[in-house]
Design a protein around this motif. Structure first.
Motif, PDB file in Angstrom:
ATOM      1  N   ASP A 187       0.232   2.688   7.974  1.00 48.26           N
ATOM      2  CA  ASP A 187       1.102   1.564   7.620  1.00 48.26           C
ATOM      3  C   ASP A 187       1.002   1.217   6.144  1.00 48.26           C
ATOM      4  OD1 ASP A 187       2.148   1.288  10.173  1.00 48.26           O
ATOM      5  OD2 ASP A 187       0.537  -0.030  10.832  1.00 48.26           O
ATOM      6  N   ASN A 188      -0.194   1.271   5.592  1.00 44.65           N
ATOM      7  CA  ASN A 188      -0.355   1.002   4.155  1.00 44.65           C
ATOM      8  C   ASN A 188       0.384   2.047   3.322  1.00 44.65           C
ATOM      9  OD1 ASN A 188      -1.934  -1.414   3.666  1.00 44.65           O
ATOM     10  ND2 ASN A 188      -3.619  -0.401   4.710  1.00 44.65           N
ATOM     11  N   ASN A 189       0.383   3.290   3.774  1.00 40.33           N
ATOM     12  CA  ASN A 189       1.116   4.339   3.071  1.00 40.33           C
ATOM     13  C   ASN A 189       2.625   4.126   3.155  1.00 40.33           C
ATOM     14  OD1 ASN A 189      -1.164   5.717   2.213  1.00 40.33           O
ATOM     15  ND2 ASN A 189      -1.224   7.072   3.998  1.00 40.33           N
ATOM     16  N   VAL A 190       3.097   3.719   4.319  1.00 40.26           N
ATOM     17  CA  VAL A 190       4.527   3.443   4.499  1.00 40.26           C
ATOM     18  C   VAL A 190       4.991   2.373   3.515  1.00 40.26           C
ATOM     19  CG1 VAL A 190       6.218   2.365   6.058  1.00 40.26           C
ATOM     20  CG2 VAL A 190       4.695   4.154   6.917  1.00 40.26           C
ATOM     21  N   LEU A 191       4.138   1.390   3.258  1.00 36.70           N
ATOM     22  CA  LEU A 191       4.494   0.279   2.369  1.00 36.70           C
ATOM     23  C   LEU A 191       4.505   0.664   0.883  1.00 36.70           C
ATOM     24  CD1 LEU A 191       2.605  -2.663   4.138  1.00 36.70           C
ATOM     25  CD2 LEU A 191       5.066  -2.178   4.147  1.00 36.70           C
ATOM     26  N   GLN A 192       4.258   1.920   0.596  1.00 38.36           N
ATOM     27  CA  GLN A 192       4.371   2.395  -0.793  1.00 38.36           C
ATOM     28  C   GLN A 192       5.724   3.061  -1.044  1.00 38.36           C
ATOM     29  OE1 GLN A 192       1.840   1.287  -2.709  1.00 38.36           O
ATOM     30  NE2 GLN A 192       1.186   0.511  -0.699  1.00 38.36           N
ATOM     31  N   ASN A 193       6.514   3.186   0.015  1.00 33.58           N
ATOM     32  CA  ASN A 193       7.818   3.841  -0.084  1.00 33.58           C
ATOM     33  C   ASN A 193       8.875   2.848  -0.567  1.00 33.58           C
ATOM     34  OD1 ASN A 193      10.501   4.785   0.741  1.00 33.58           O
ATOM     35  ND2 ASN A 193       9.419   6.430   1.812  1.00 33.58           N
ATOM     36  N   GLU A 194       9.469   3.111  -1.732  1.00 31.34           N
ATOM     37  CA  GLU A 194      10.424   2.172  -2.333  1.00 31.34           C
ATOM     38  C   GLU A 194      11.658   1.957  -1.464  1.00 31.34           C
ATOM     39  OE1 GLU A 194       9.978   0.297  -4.880  1.00 31.34           O
ATOM     40  OE2 GLU A 194       8.108   1.157  -5.626  1.00 31.34           O
TER      41      GLU A 194
END
Length: 300
Positions: A187-194
């Protein structure tokens, strides 16, 4: 995307948006809590390619849909039945994400002659005695406790969130990017997607269009008895869930799935809560759905 509004038999407005192939296989999308009909910035090329018509709705108090006082979970089945009739759709399937999973299950239970299949993605599960499970993240449990015992405090928090979304959208996005230790690595990685963040901003802005009462009311609704037992669902149910989901713990979903008579499960080992934000997972969900519909056509 085609935005529209219909007027229900009780005079309330219901907002919805259509994505994908307008002439394709109908699949109603039920957003999370909070959420809105805005699932994609423009359209969904995957649904277009597969010939699926996605119909995303705003639940009462969100987006373009009027609030419904003293509503129950099962009430939404009536709204969807009316919308299906309005769109001249006789049979359809439903897909609910997170809090929307409870509504997808409710519609499937209430309309067995209308619903072909039910897809539950990172779904909410029934609470025992109105309390969130201890396996849920502390942050999420606190939010539900506030909904139930001190809604005034949660209302102030949600108002601050709405103000940030409306007045300082860039700061809101930067806040989302920071994620948190209560989230899985996925989820933290997903939140880096612009792209995900941009779409999430539009989705949230619509969710809070009418204010914060929608999320307060619905959060409280999800702590209550659903009004039916999942073992009474008579249509096929397909579950997609991340093993690392901290919002809706997989152990609770697995326990619920054991009670559903006709069930197919997909548990993704490294995935968290934000499954539909992954193009790969989203395509897998829709391809699987399309395949199940083709199978149903072949055996009839």
């Amino acid at each position: 995307m085609k935005d529209d509004i219909m007027v229900l038999s009780d005079g309330r407005r219901l907002g919805y948006a259509i994505y994908g192939d307008p002439e394709g296989i109908p699949l109603f999308l039920f957003h999370g809590t909070p959420g809105s009909r805005v699932w994609f910035i423009d359209d969904d090329p995957i649904a277009q390619e597969l010939g699926i018509c996605l119909i995303a709705t705003d639940r009462p108090g969100y987006g373009l849909s009027d609030k419904k006082h003293n509503r129950k979970l099962l009430d939404y089945a009536g709204d969807i039945e009316e919308l299906a009739e309005h769109l001249q759709i006789e049979k359809f399937s439903v897909l609910g994400v997170s809090g929307g999973g409870a509504f997808a299950a409710a519609v499937t239970y209430a309309l067995p002659n209308k619903v072909d299949s039910c897809i539950l993605v990172c779904t909410a599960t029934p609470f025992i005695n109105g309390n969130p499970p201890k396996t849920m993240s502390k942050e999420n449990r606190i939010a539900f406790y506030m909904t139930k015992y001190c809604p005034w405090l949660l209302k102030q928090f949600e108002k601050s969130k709405k103000k940030l979304i409306d007045q300082k959208p860039k700061l809101y996005i930067e806040t989302l990017k920071k994620g948190g230790s209560h989230l899985s690595e996925w989820d933290n990685n997903v939140l880096q997607n612009e792209d995900v963040l941009e779409n999430g901003l539009l989705h949230s802005k619509e969710a809070y269009r009418q204010g914060v009462d929608g999320v307060i009311d619905e959060g409280n609704l999800l702590t209550k008895d659903w009004g039916f037992k999942v073992e009474e669902i008579t249509r096929p149910v397909i579950v997609w869930h991340g093993e690392k989901d901290t919002f809706s713990p997989v152990i609770e979903v697995k326990n619920m799935a054991k009670k559903i008579p006709e069930i197919e499960t997909h548990y993704l080992i490294e995935a968290g809560h934000f499954l539909t934000e992954s193009d790969e997972v989203w395509k897998s969900i829709l391809v699987s759905f399309k395949g199940s519909q083709s199978y149903m056509v072949n055996i009839l």
